[in-house]
Design a protein around this motif. Structure first.
Motif, PDB file in Angstrom:
ATOM      1  N   THR A 150       0.670  -1.384  -0.170  1.00 14.79           N
ATOM      2  CA  THR A 150       0.535   0.232   0.235  1.00 14.79           C
ATOM      3  C   THR A 150       0.843   1.174  -0.339  1.00 14.79           C
ATOM      4  O   THR A 150       0.483   2.112   0.387  1.00 14.79           O
ATOM      5  CB  THR A 150      -1.004   0.060   1.725  1.00 14.79           C
ATOM      6  N   ARG A 151       2.318   1.487   0.229  1.00 15.87           N
ATOM      7  CA  ARG A 151       3.156   2.578  -0.033  1.00 15.87           C
ATOM      8  C   ARG A 151       4.133   2.575  -1.399  1.00 15.87           C
ATOM      9  O   ARG A 151       5.559   2.209  -0.466  1.00 15.87           O
ATOM     10  CB  ARG A 151       3.747   2.935   1.608  1.00 15.87           C
ATOM     11  N   SER A 167       8.021   2.978  -1.066  1.00 14.71           N
ATOM     12  CA  SER A 167       8.694   4.096   0.088  1.00 14.71           C
ATOM     13  C   SER A 167       9.481   3.407   0.682  1.00 14.71           C
ATOM     14  O   SER A 167      10.049   2.594   0.130  1.00 14.71           O
ATOM     15  CB  SER A 167       7.387   4.144   1.793  1.00 14.71           C
ATOM     16  N   ASP A 179       8.567  -0.443   1.946  1.00 11.40           N
ATOM     17  CA  ASP A 179       8.648  -0.879   0.836  1.00 11.40           C
ATOM     18  C   ASP A 179       9.458  -1.589   0.190  1.00 11.40           C
ATOM     19  O   ASP A 179       9.832  -2.413   0.144  1.00 11.40           O
ATOM     20  CB  ASP A 179       8.138  -0.191  -0.441  1.00 11.40           C
ATOM     21  N   ARG A 200       2.497  -8.275  -1.546  1.00  7.16           N
ATOM     22  CA  ARG A 200       2.639  -6.988  -1.847  1.00  7.16           C
ATOM     23  C   ARG A 200       1.742  -6.993  -3.438  1.00  7.16           C
ATOM     24  O   ARG A 200       1.929  -5.750  -3.568  1.00  7.16           O
ATOM     25  CB  ARG A 200       4.151  -7.266  -1.552  1.00  7.16           C
ATOM     26  N   ARG A 215       0.098  -3.946  -5.031  1.00 12.13           N
ATOM     27  CA  ARG A 215       0.353  -3.157  -5.502  1.00 12.13           C
ATOM     28  C   ARG A 215      -0.143  -2.725  -6.804  1.00 12.13           C
ATOM     29  O   ARG A 215      -0.646  -2.237  -6.970  1.00 12.13           O
ATOM     30  CB  ARG A 215       2.505  -3.371  -6.009  1.00 12.13           C
ATOM     31  N   THR A 232      -9.225   6.688   2.556  1.00 15.16           N
ATOM     32  CA  THR A 232      -8.286   5.714   2.074  1.00 15.16           C
ATOM     33  C   THR A 232      -8.092   4.636   2.736  1.00 15.16           C
ATOM     34  O   THR A 232      -8.320   3.690   2.238  1.00 15.16           O
ATOM     35  CB  THR A 232      -6.719   6.689   2.548  1.00 15.16           C
ATOM     36  N   LEU A 276      -8.439   1.184   0.906  1.00 16.18           N
ATOM     37  CA  LEU A 276      -6.727   0.463   0.642  1.00 16.18           C
ATOM     38  C   LEU A 276      -7.653  -1.511   1.493  1.00 16.18           C
ATOM     39  O   LEU A 276      -7.083  -2.261   0.258  1.00 16.18           O
ATOM     40  CB  LEU A 276      -6.296   0.815   1.874  1.00 16.18           C
TER      41      LEU A 276
END
Lengths: 291, 334
Positions: free
Chosen positions: B137-138, B141, B144, B219, B223, B241, B245
């Motif tokens: 979800t990031r 980052s 991640d 993951r 994504r 948000t 998500l």
């Protein structure tokens, strides 16, 4: 039968995918390639005699400038020994991957080119065989094969090859089937090309790249398989010590607090498979779509 | 679509799938054991020595030779048929390495392995969802990158090595936990607290070795889902948000996870074999290695059949679950 795990296989064989997909570049690939080049040179030149030189007065020396990996129970330099072991592991991995790819290509092209003949009987039978082999726990199968054939380099290679050919077989079959309807194949047939011409000039040429990639990706699997068998005491004999054998011999040392004979050769093993994966990623076609 | 309509929709191909696999299973097991018996005909495996065990040491050469001659007259197919004849009546033979009937060995050891595997699997799946969701979800980052890099590193590390590192750090260096076994060596009694203490390292190492596949799949699926149209549409509708998500990213990411669960069963067994060996865990997986090292053929044969059955059933369970969750899968093939 559909293969919902196809996507999973894609994921597993693409461990780098997504590390930086947004930016559309491969993560630090140049560094990996440089590292790979260094690793290969070091492994090929590798310290040969040094790895066998025992000196019991120097047993279990911790890592130092003189012995970067320390020494083992017989006072052998562990860096030299690990490099020699890595060379054996890499060799076994390469040979096993090649053998399993050959088996996979033969089975896959048989299935793919006979899929529309005899009611798909050959194709169906071969694909059930693929399912059957995939349904077996590979390490247990490897243990059985090595135990019954006796531990040796060839039985390790055989046990890896016999359990790892299915991915390539599936891949080759899928490519052949997909290509049979392709425009350039129909054009060739329309222009009067024979079956063998189409197969050799168009189909095999098209599949070759993917097979090479699958073979390279197989190498780390084969190395893991070999090292696991060696660790269980079922792998290579002592005079052909691989990384798995070296780690296996270090088990008692770990209990005595000597960490380096287990930890450092293992790190080399991790590095080795990361490097091979990175190389495979360089070979991968740009497109995300796959067979 | 209502639940009832959905299950009607699914049931026909699902039934065929289950039936097909269950019919394939005995065939598969039969072929695997046949190949085993054929391989066992080859040297250096000596069926007479294997059957006699240490009694062979007290026998004279000619007697042994006569027995070998008698055994070699019986081909692998007859041996195989005899083994199945006994096995179907519940007689799996006697394990030469454990000096117990094979059925008793498996009965004693199976609970240890199932316990180890199931707790590790739950830990790995939960950890994979948390880490994969966190990273997915990031995208891009530092979390991640950290999760992605860490999982890739673990994925490249063999489970036996992870086990040895864990032994060194937590058992030898810090002296927090025992180095191996399932119970304290002084006592024969099985105490819950003691077993838990012994189980921490093997369970955690096995879970860690399985974590990367679950984590990476969650993951990437998260994504991909985030980049899809439904998420953008929901975003445009002004959905906050957090629920967005949860509903549109993490949920679709759980679907591929179910498939990996099934596909990972052989790998879970592989991991269990290695972890049990490192930690001297008294399960069936380490017994497989022992039986192979000591050429304990009756035990090896029974354990191979057992693992094959577990893998096939595990795969089947995952396929069924997948089709129930997402009936579209069934439409493609049936």
């Amino acid at each position: 039968m559909a293969e919902p795990w196809r996507t999973v296989g894609a994921e597993r064989s693409r461990p780098w995918a997504g590390t930086d997909r947004r930016a559309g570049r491969r993560p630090a690939s140049r560094w990996w390639i440089a590292l790979l080049a260094v690793a290969v040179v070091v492994l090929l030149l590798g310290a040969g005699a040094e790895s066998q030189r025992a000196d019991f007065t120097r047993a279990f020396l911790p890592p130092s400038a003189h012995h970067p990996f320390g020494t083992d129970q017989a006072g052998r330099d562990l860096l030299a020994r690990s490099l020699a072991g890595a060379r054996v592991s890499l060799l076994v991995g390469l040979v096993a991957a090649l053998v399993s790819s050959v088996v996979g290509v033969v089975v896959g092209s048989l299935a793919g080119s006979l899929a529309s003949r005899a009611g798909g009987l050959v194709d169906g039978a071969l694909m059930r065989l693929v399912d059957a082999v995939n349904a077996l726990p590979h390490l247990v199968l490897g243990i059985v094969i090595v135990a019954l054939l006796g531990p040796s380099l060839s039985s390790v290679v055989l046990s890896v090859a016999l359990t790892h050919w299915t991915t390539t077989a599936r891949l080759v079959r899928a490519e052949l089937l997909a290509l049979q309807g392709a425009g350039f194949v129909e054009a060739a047939v329309g222009a009067g090309a024979g079956r063998w011409w189409v197969l050799s000039r168009h189909l095999f040429a098209h599949v070759a790249g993917r097979v090479v990639l699958a073979t390279v990706l197989m190498v780390p699997h084969a190395i893991m398989h070999e090292s696991a068998l060696s660790f269980l005491g079922l792998g290579l004999p002592d005079d052909q010590a691989s990384l798995g054998t070296i780690i296996e011999q270090s088990r008692t040392a770990v209990l005595a607090g000597h960490w380096w004979p287990a930890v450092l050769p293992g790190l080399l093993l991790v590095l080795l498979s990361l490097v091979v994966f990175a190389l495979a990623e360089r070979l991968r076609p740009e497109s995300r779509g796959r067979a | 679509m209502s639940i009832a309509a959905r299950s009607r929709h699914v049931s026909a191909p699902l039934g065929r799938l289950v039936l097909g696999r269950l019919l394939l299973l005995p065939l598969l097991v039969a072929v695997v054991t046949l190949v085993m018996f054929a391989l066992a005909q080859r040297t250096p495996f000596d069926p007479v020595l294997a059957a006699l065990g240490e009694r062979a040491l007290t026998m004279d050469g000619p007697t042994l030779e006569a027995m070998r001659a008698r055994v070699s007259e019986v081909g692998p197919v007859q041996q195989w048929a005899a083994w199945w004849g006994n096995a179907l009546q519940g007689d799996l033979g006697v394990s030469s390495s454990q000096r117990l009937p094979v059925a008793a060995v498996i009965g004693q050891r199976l609970p240890w392995t199932l316990g180890l595997m199931s707790v590790a699997l739950v830990l790995a799946v939960v950890g994979g969802i948390v880490l994969g969701g966190l990273a997915g979800t990031r995208p891009g980052s530092w979390a991640d990158r950290l999760v992605g890099g860490g999982l890739l590193g673990v994925q490249s590390a063999p489970p036996f090595w992870l086990g040895l590192v864990a032994v060194w750090v937590f058992a030898v260096w810090l002296e927090w936990l025992p180095t191996g076994g399932a119970t304290a060596p002084e006592t024969d009694a099985v105490e819950a607290a003691d077993v838990v203490r012994h189980a921490v390292l093997p369970v955690c190492v096995l879970a860690l070795s399985q974590l990367p596949w679950f984590g990476l799949v969650v993951r990437d699926a998260t994504r991909d889902a985030l980049a899809g149209l439904p998420v953008r549409a929901a975003w445009a509708r002004g959905i906050p948000t957090a629920p967005l998500l949860r509903q549109h990213a993490v949920r679709p990411a759980l679907l591929p996870l179910v498939t990996v669960l099934g596909v990972r069963v052989p790998e879970l067994i592989t991991g269990a074999v290695l972890v049990e060996t490192v930690f001297s865990w008294p399960g069936v997986a380490s017994a497989t290695v022992d039986s192979a090292l000591r050429l304990d053929f009756p035990l090896l044969a029974a354990l191979t059949v057992l693992t094959t059955v577990i893998v096939v059933l595990g795969n089947l369970a995952a396929d069924v679950a997948y089709r129930v969750i997402d009936p579209r899968v069934g439409e493609r093939d049936g």
